[in-house]
Design a protein around this motif. Structure first.
Motif: not given
Length: 386
Positions: A209-220, A232-240
């Protein structure tokens, strides 16, 4: 001035070097210079970009690891092209073999080496850093350091876009090092492009939902970009805390990235956005740019994020680090997944610290400074001959 850039890293398929070259060619006429970029291609061709800007491709082999890129293997062909173009100043844009070919052409013509790559960080330090100290790695890669020192002696300037790389080259004995930061395309990246509806759609695509944190990564999607570590880090942090990550890019690390995502519905792989205005809107609509590469010579995505009013979460080494060190975000220990997880958990997207306090540096300013340097070097050569 007639300037020729022998650019081994150029490909029409995208990437930071293509963005850089496109802006250089667009500014050739306004800045009063005639610019030709010589690039490896699938055939010999001349592509006009304007009355004083063009790309000349020389038929060259493809890189086995990424066939979108080629490499120069014919020194006489480069010399013939330079003879025809008769430049006042020559650039080389690779620290590998092609700058030696360029240096061998008419030593009396002034030349600069543009460090569009940091091979020690991208390869040697990344491969052996977990086991060896950097001093030990440098000693074992002394043949490459000797190569860099010879290039410094062969070129009138070795131009780096970040202070960290300049300092390391100088400490390694490379002479004629100059620092000239790059910038962003003027008039394109702005906080005014933020689109809350687009942000909500991207988060919805990530199952949030819109209350979540939206991160963008871009490049090759390349090994040195460390995208699997980001996932992997986003998955781990996403548990909290709820975090969505949209990754825009393509490349040979796609399968490794898929494995690292491991079915996490909150991480989505997207096709690269080639429309620059649309990409500027995507970037401005994120809560932060997430980046994993400590080997960036500048980090164009970081500069574009800051020009968009978006903070960055980046490693504490290389060109990307400077955008966090300037108060534009958070720097975590390079190549350290646990440090990145901690940074993701403490990141606050609405902190007043992330606001733009100065106008972003533009590519026009970069090229103004670069060509002024070339003029000084040319004048110095002419005075020494006289």
């Amino acid at each position: 001035m007639r300037i020729v850039d022998v650019c081994a890293f150029y490909t029409p398929h995208g990437g930071g070097v293509r963005t850089y070259i496109d802006q250089k060619l667009a500014l050739a006429e306004p800045l009063g210079h005639d610019i030709t970029v010589i690039a490896p291609g699938t055939e010999d061709a001349l592509i006009e970009r304007g009355p004083s800007a063009r790309i000349m491709t020389l038929r060259s082999p493809r890189l086995p690891v990424d066939r979108k890129y080629g490499y120069f293997d014919d020194e006489p062909a480069i010399h013939r092209a330079l003879d025809r173009l008769a430049p006042d100043f020559v650039e080389a844009s690779s620290p590998w073999r092609s700058p030696v070919m360029v240096a061998n052409w008419r030593p009396e013509v002034p030349k600069a080496l543009i460090m569009h790559a940091d091979p020690l960080s991208a390869y040697a330090y990344r491969w052996f850093g977990p086991f060896l100290e950097r001093d030990t790695i440098d000693r074992r890669f002394d043949p490459f350091w000797r190569h860099l020192r010879r290039l410094g002696q062969s070129f009138d300037a070795v131009v780096c876009a970040n202070r960290d790389l300049s300092s390391r080259l100088q400490a390694g004995g490379v002479v004629n090092v100059q620092t000239n930061p790059m910038g962003v395309q003027p008039g394109l990246f702005s906080p005014a492009r933020r689109n809350e509806a687009l942000r909500a759609r991207l988060l919805q695509h990530c199952g949030l939902g819109p209350d979540a944190l939206l991160l963008v990564a871009a490049g090759r999607l390349a090994p040195e970009k460390r995208l699997p570590m980001l996932a992997e880090a986003v998955t781990m942090a996403g548990r909290r805390r709820p975090i969505g990550l949209a990754i825009f890019g393509e490349g040979r690390e796609k399968l490794s990235l898929w494995r690292a995502i491991a079915g996490n519905p909150h991480i989505r792989m997207m096709q690269p956005v080639r429309d620059r205005e649309r990409f500027a809107t995507v970037l401005a609509s994120a809560d932060a740019l997430l980046h994993g590469c400590e080997a960036e010579t500048f980090c164009m995505a970081g500069a574009e994020a800051r020009a968009s009013g978006v903070p960055v979460i980046v490693p504490d080494q290389g060109g990307a680090a400077e955008f966090a060190l300037q108060g534009g975000g958070i720097a975590y220990r390079a190549a350290d997944r646990a440090s990145l997880v901690e940074a993701l958990l403490r990141f606050e997207p609405h902190s007043p610290d992330w606001q733009l306090h100065t106008a972003p540096r533009t590519m026009r300013a970069h090229f103004d400074d670069l060509f002024a340097l070339y003029r000084r070097l040319q004048d110095n050569r002419q005075r020494s001959v006289a």
